[in-house]
Design an enzyme around this catalytic site. Structure first.
Site, PDB file in Angstrom:
ATOM      1  N   ASN A 177      26.207 100.544 -42.812  1.00  0.00           N
ATOM      2  CA  ASN A 177      27.430 101.101 -43.397  1.00  0.00           C
ATOM      3  C   ASN A 177      27.431 101.092 -44.917  1.00  0.00           C
ATOM      4  O   ASN A 177      28.334 101.643 -45.549  1.00  0.00           O
ATOM      5  CB  ASN A 177      28.676 100.388 -42.853  1.00  0.00           C
ATOM      6  CG  ASN A 177      28.639  98.886 -43.063  1.00  0.00           C
ATOM      7  OD1 ASN A 177      27.871  98.383 -43.887  1.00  0.00           O
ATOM      8  ND2 ASN A 177      29.451  98.162 -42.316  1.00  0.00           N
ATOM      9  N   SER A 178      26.431 100.477 -45.538  1.00  0.00           N
ATOM     10  CA  SER A 178      26.367 100.447 -46.999  1.00  0.00           C
ATOM     11  C   SER A 178      24.933 100.168 -47.436  1.00  0.00           C
ATOM     12  O   SER A 178      24.064  99.851 -46.624  1.00  0.00           O
ATOM     13  CB  SER A 178      27.308  99.374 -47.565  1.00  0.00           C
ATOM     14  OG  SER A 178      26.895  98.080 -47.141  1.00  0.00           O
ATOM     15  N   GLY A 179      24.707 100.269 -48.752  1.00  0.00           N
ATOM     16  CA  GLY A 179      23.430  99.870 -49.328  1.00  0.00           C
ATOM     17  C   GLY A 179      22.243 100.650 -48.813  1.00  0.00           C
ATOM     18  O   GLY A 179      22.329 101.827 -48.468  1.00  0.00           O
ATOM     19  N   ILE A 180      21.091  99.968 -48.744  1.00  0.00           N
ATOM     20  CA  ILE A 180      19.875 100.656 -48.329  1.00  0.00           C
ATOM     21  C   ILE A 180      19.917 101.035 -46.853  1.00  0.00           C
ATOM     22  O   ILE A 180      19.260 101.994 -46.442  1.00  0.00           O
ATOM     23  CB  ILE A 180      18.612  99.818 -48.632  1.00  0.00           C
ATOM     24  CG1 ILE A 180      18.621  98.498 -47.865  1.00  0.00           C
ATOM     25  CG2 ILE A 180      18.453  99.581 -50.116  1.00  0.00           C
ATOM     26  CD1 ILE A 180      17.321  97.736 -47.982  1.00  0.00           C
ATOM     27  N   GLY A 181      20.682 100.305 -46.060  1.00  0.00           N
ATOM     28  CA  GLY A 181      20.833 100.683 -44.663  1.00  0.00           C
ATOM     29  C   GLY A 181      21.495 102.039 -44.529  1.00  0.00           C
ATOM     30  O   GLY A 181      21.069 102.884 -43.730  1.00  0.00           O
ATOM     31  N   SER A 186      11.816  90.304 -47.631  1.00  0.00           N
ATOM     32  CA  SER A 186      12.022  90.174 -49.071  1.00  0.00           C
ATOM     33  C   SER A 186      10.859  89.404 -49.684  1.00  0.00           C
ATOM     34  O   SER A 186      10.233  88.562 -49.027  1.00  0.00           O
ATOM     35  CB  SER A 186      13.331  89.442 -49.362  1.00  0.00           C
ATOM     36  OG  SER A 186      13.431  89.093 -50.731  1.00  0.00           O
ATOM     37  N   TYR A 224      18.323  81.856 -47.050  1.00  0.00           N
ATOM     38  CA  TYR A 224      17.965  83.274 -47.081  1.00  0.00           C
ATOM     39  C   TYR A 224      16.446  83.443 -47.147  1.00  0.00           C
ATOM     40  O   TYR A 224      15.862  84.234 -46.390  1.00  0.00           O
ATOM     41  CB  TYR A 224      18.626  83.942 -48.287  1.00  0.00           C
ATOM     42  CG  TYR A 224      18.282  85.399 -48.444  1.00  0.00           C
ATOM     43  CD1 TYR A 224      18.910  86.365 -47.661  1.00  0.00           C
ATOM     44  CD2 TYR A 224      17.325  85.810 -49.372  1.00  0.00           C
ATOM     45  CE1 TYR A 224      18.594  87.709 -47.802  1.00  0.00           C
ATOM     46  CE2 TYR A 224      17.003  87.152 -49.522  1.00  0.00           C
ATOM     47  CZ  TYR A 224      17.644  88.099 -48.735  1.00  0.00           C
ATOM     48  OH  TYR A 224      17.320  89.425 -48.885  1.00  0.00           O
TER      49      TYR A 224
END
Length: 414
Positions: free
Chosen positions: A133-137, A260, A293
């Site tokens: 729903n946002s960002g790189i996705g 990452s 993370y």
């Protein structure tokens, strides 16, 4: 033009800019020539650089080449309902200079997802993107949808997912895109998503494990596990387990796991080299958000590699990717310190379209068909940390993940 705008190439490279009175055209077979309207003549060489060029690849999705009554080639953009004599592939010309080969890679850190998909038609392909729903996705999902794929945005927040679907449909009203509920912090939700997806009776050609959480205060999910570990690793692990039969039936299929570079700054084994569960799902006293993370991102690569070893004989490949450094997105929203850090770093980061490029590269390029078990950064294969390459740790993590799921779901059913 849609192709140039989507690719982020509205501005002309100064070296290739034509003098006044000149126009760039293409032949039916893709060769570029230059028309001098002042002198009413044409030539193959660029009037400033002297280079000969040809267009690269097929027309962008939704475009068609036709010829008018005078034999002049023109192009129809069926998506935006417009006609032009300018070949949209002129944004992607290559030099016709076989005597001087170049070792420069085709794509790099400045490449956008739309550039990678230029000329590709994904009609009939089904793509699932988690956290879309946002960002790189979102950029990953949008890029595939604008090239004909049936794209499913698998998201926890359905209101925001519906808004994302609307934004894609605003760009192209015929895009085949929908949203489905998926909460990776709840194993039952993962199960329900898989059941709902299978009920659609559609194939699955690309599964992008993109969703992630970052910098959360310590908390346990309803399944009793530390949230970062479950959302970033275990939820995706379970999702792939539940959908692997669909992936295999849809072969060739690809799984892309977004990891990452931060995976390099941690380890999940104890001093004896054995997988340490207390590092994966720590207590509140042992918890540090950044370390949690990093460890989850290490798990991502180990999982992707082991998945490839297990499913590649059945036509399903898996690769892990690093999208980019400090990209400004909602992933950092849990703490104001990270928000400030991302804001200060913003001028030096990739755009979201550039951040989605490596994911799309691994999901789409023909040269990776049948290849996996690798880690990519800036659309280029690179070696992950030695810990991420350990087959023993990957197998142990796989077995632990299976056991955790069985224990949690078993106790809930009881």
């Amino acid at each position: 033009m849609a192709a140039l705008r989507y690719a982020g190439l509205d501005d002309t490279d100064s070296e290739d800019e034509l003098p006044p009175g000149w126009e760039e055209r293409t032949t039916k077979d893709g060769w570029v020539y230059y028309a001098n309207h002042t002198e009413e003549k044409t030539q193959w060489e660029h009037p400033k650089t002297g280079k000969r060029k040809r267009v690269a690849g097929d027309l962008p999705y939704g475009w068609e080449q036709e010829t008018d009554e005078n034999g002049q080639v023109f192009f129809v953009d069926h998506i935006n309902k417009r006609t032009t004599y300018l070949d949209p592939r002129l944004a992607f010309t290559v030099d016709d200079n076989p005597t001087k080969p170049t070792t420069r890679q085709r794509y790099d850190g400045s490449t956008t997802a739309m550039e990678i998909l230029q000329g590709r038609d994904f009609t009939g392909k089904v793509v699932v993107v988690t956290g879309a729903n946002s960002g790189i996705g979102f950029e990953t999902a949008k890029s595939f949808a604008l090239h004909g794929a049936h794209v499913i945005l698998a998201c926890r927040n359905m209101a925001r997912a519906s808004e994302a679907v609307s934004r894609i449909l605003e760009e192209w009203h015929k895009a085949k895109v929908e949203a489905m509920t998926l909460d990776l912090a709840l194993l039952r939700s993962v199960q329900h998503f898989a059941e709902a997806f299978k009920a659609k009776n559609v194939p699955l050609h690309v599964l992008v494990c993109n969703a992630a959480t970052f910098a959360l205060p310590w908390s346990l999910t309803k399944d009793g596990l530390e949230t970062t570990f479950q959302v970033n690793h275990l939820g995706h692990f379970y999702l792939v387990q539940l959908l692997q039969d669909v992936l295999c039936r849809s072969a060739p299929a690809r799984v892309i796991v977004v990891s990452s570079e931060s995976h390099r700054f941690t380890d999940i084994n104890d001093s004896l080299g054995k997988l340490d569960f207390s590092r994966l799902s720590p207590t509140k006293n042992d918890y540090w958000a950044m370390l949690a993370y990093n460890r989850s991102k290490l798990c991502n690569i180990l999982f992707s590699n082991e998945l490839h070893r297990r499913l590649s004989p059945r036509g399903v490949t898996s690769n892990a990717v690093h999208p980019g450094n400090m990209m400004y997105s909602n992933i950092h929203r849990s703490w104001w310190v990270y928000t400030l850090l991302f804001t200060l770093a913003r001028p030096f980061t990739k755009s979201m379209q550039q951040g989605a490029a490596t994911t799309v590269y691994c999901a789409a390029v023909p040269e990776l068909e049948g290849l996996g078990g690798m880690y990519f950064n800036n659309c280029c294969r690179c070696m992950p940390s030695p810990e991420a390459q350990s087959e023993e740790t990957a197998r142990t993590l796989w077995a632990l993940s299976e056991r955790l799921i069985q224990e949690r779901l078993g106790s809930q059913s009881g």
